[in-house]
Write an enzyme that holds these catalytic residues in place. Structure first.
Site, PDB file in Angstrom:
ATOM      1  N   PHE A 105      32.146  47.587  22.863  1.00 37.49           N
ATOM      2  CA  PHE A 105      33.649  46.847  22.577  1.00 37.49           C
ATOM      3  C   PHE A 105      33.663  45.466  22.932  1.00 37.49           C
ATOM      4  CE2 PHE A 105      37.868  45.677  24.131  1.00 37.49           C
ATOM      5  CZ  PHE A 105      38.494  46.273  23.271  1.00 37.49           C
ATOM      6  N   GLU A 109      36.256  36.469  25.476  1.00 38.57           N
ATOM      7  CA  GLU A 109      35.655  35.095  24.981  1.00 38.57           C
ATOM      8  C   GLU A 109      35.574  34.157  26.182  1.00 38.57           C
ATOM      9  OE1 GLU A 109      37.400  35.407  20.450  1.00 38.57           O
ATOM     10  OE2 GLU A 109      38.023  33.654  21.657  1.00 38.57           O
ATOM     11  N   ILE A 138      29.827  40.978  27.381  1.00 35.91           N
ATOM     12  CA  ILE A 138      29.951  42.031  26.449  1.00 35.91           C
ATOM     13  C   ILE A 138      28.800  43.329  27.032  1.00 35.91           C
ATOM     14  CG2 ILE A 138      29.772  42.884  24.160  1.00 35.91           C
ATOM     15  CD1 ILE A 138      32.111  40.842  24.774  1.00 35.91           C
ATOM     16  N   ARG A 225      41.994  52.241  30.010  1.00 32.17           N
ATOM     17  CA  ARG A 225      42.401  51.614  31.237  1.00 32.17           C
ATOM     18  C   ARG A 225      42.926  53.068  32.397  1.00 32.17           C
ATOM     19  NH1 ARG A 225      46.290  46.726  28.969  1.00 32.17           N
ATOM     20  NH2 ARG A 225      44.482  45.092  29.310  1.00 32.17           N
ATOM     21  N   GLY A 321      29.779  50.975  59.660  1.00 28.65           N
ATOM     22  CA  GLY A 321      29.028  49.950  60.425  1.00 28.65           C
ATOM     23  C   GLY A 321      27.847  49.321  59.656  1.00 28.65           C
ATOM     24  N   GLY A 322      27.097  48.461  60.586  1.00 27.67           N
ATOM     25  CA  GLY A 322      26.086  47.827  60.062  1.00 27.67           C
ATOM     26  C   GLY A 322      25.066  48.512  59.078  1.00 27.67           C
ATOM     27  N   GLU A 345      38.423  45.886  31.549  1.00 24.30           N
ATOM     28  CA  GLU A 345      39.578  46.183  30.602  1.00 24.30           C
ATOM     29  C   GLU A 345      40.816  45.537  31.171  1.00 24.30           C
ATOM     30  OE1 GLU A 345      38.001  47.145  28.665  1.00 24.30           O
ATOM     31  OE2 GLU A 345      36.917  49.186  28.941  1.00 24.30           O
TER      32      GLU A 345
END
Length: 381
Positions: A105, A109, A138, A225, A321-322, A345
């Site tokens: 798709f 732009e 794209i 979507r 956690g970490g 989208e």
């Protein structure tokens, strides 16, 4: 099962090599996972959109790049088929569904939004269109055989004169520059396309001049979507699963994390968020299967789903956690991949605009109906 077995192995390979091997595409195609929604007459499995989304939720437990492949390939055939004539169906649609070539798709732009303000132009020159403009971000630009590219006739504006063209990868005048690696979705390539007097046969146009945005939105974006919303449900579900397992197994100050009230509250919030998003997606899918327009429902499903995924993955990482911040942790990858969903989208802000437009339109129609009823009542007195 595939998601817990081979897909996990592929995920490690993708993260290590920083690319999606061709074998991943082949494996997904050979198993039929890329044609679940296509009609049986086209060589697909013909699943309803609702049934497909239930499977997609599970597929979203996979690596983000694999999720994107399954999602896009099961969505894009609709856009291709929506305006295709018989010759185009044989040349483009059926081979795409059967995995013989790849299409991506191509709307976004660098200097405009993703819609009626696109600036890429085309002019008719005999049996060709001559294209000039740019597209960027794209997806699959590194592997696509054709770009389903949206442009407009020179001299037109708004929705007028928009077109959907299948641009071959080797089209004269098309330059494809791969963009830097993204923060997440490791291994998936994005391209910057520059079209300089790029020639594309008129026979590669889907539908008529002026049908471009209909192909883009009705044919692809609305169901896509909704599907993105469900992939968020799947990724969030995996995050909840990982967080819960970690909370059960991790002990601090002589007490498992899962016994702490704060952790329990987070888990409850995460589960509720996920279920709410799931219901929005399934509602939109049921409407789609009934032949109804789902533009607003799809925007709601994506908006809530993507925002929900951010909340859930953030809590999941906090629970880890970490140690969850290191690349050896699966939640680190999911957290990184999740951010892309809010751009994909159409941003969250775009979804809100779509929803608001429907809310205002409905209110204006109701007000007009009330005014008309009051005038009718007055004239009858």
């Amino acid at each position: 099962m595939y998601v817990e077995g081979p897909a996990q192995s592929w995920a490690r390979t993708i993260e290590q090599k920083k690319q999606v091997p061709t074998e991943v595409w082949q494996d997904l195609n050979d198993r039929g996972f890329l044609r679940l929604t296509a009609p049986a007459g086209y060589g697909g499995f013909g699943l309803t959109f609702t049934d497909y989304l239930k499977l997609l939720e599970r597929f979203a437990h996979m690596h983000g790049s694999m999720r994107v492949i399954v999602h896009v390939m099961n969505s894009l055939w609709r856009a291709l088929d929506s305006k295709a004539d018989d010759a185009q169906r044989q040349k483009f649609v059926l081979p795409f569904i059967q995995g013989q070539h790849r299409v991506t798709f191509t709307l976004t732009e660098p200097n405009s939004g993703s819609g009626a303000d696109m600036k890429t132009t085309a002019r008719r020159d005999g049996d060709d269109y001559v294209l000039n403009g740019e597209k960027w971000m794209i997806i699959f630009s590194d592997v696509a055989d054709y770009f389903l590219l949206f442009c407009r006739l020179e001299g037109t504006s708004g929705t007028e004169g928009t077109m959907a063209l299948l641009v071959p990868r080797n089209a004269p005048g098309l330059d494809i520059e791969m963009m830097p690696a993204a923060m997440g979705i490791t291994g998936t390539g994005h391209g910057h396309l520059r079209l300089r007097d790029c020639r594309v046969p008129v026979s590669h146009r889907l539908g008529s001049e002026g049908d471009g945005l209909e192909v883009a939105f009705r044919g692809f974006l609305d169901p896509s979507r909704t599907a993105i919303g469900m992939t968020c449900v799947g990724a969030a579900g995996r995050s909840l699963q990982l967080a819960t397992q970690h909370a059960i197994g991790r002990t601090t100050f002589g007490k498992p994390l899962v016994k702490r009230q704060t952790i329990q509250m987070w888990l409850a919030e995460m589960a509720t968020d996920i279920e709410a998003a799931r219901r929005l997606c399934l509602h939109a899918a049921e409407c789609f299967d009934n032949g109804e327009s789902i533009t607003t429902e799809a925007a709601m499903a994506k908006l809530f789903g993507t925002e929900m995924l951010q909340r859930v993955t953030d809590k999941a990482l906090q629970i880890h956690g970490g140690i969850g911040y290191f690349t050896s942790s699966e939640i680190e990858r999911i957290y990184r991949d999740a951010r892309m969903q809010r751009f994909e989208e159409g941003t969250s802000e775009i979804q809100k605009m779509v929803i608001a437009r429907d809310v205002v339109s409905t209110a204006m129609q109701e007000k007009a109906a009330q005014t008309e009823a009051a005038q009718t009542e007055g004239s009858e007195r």
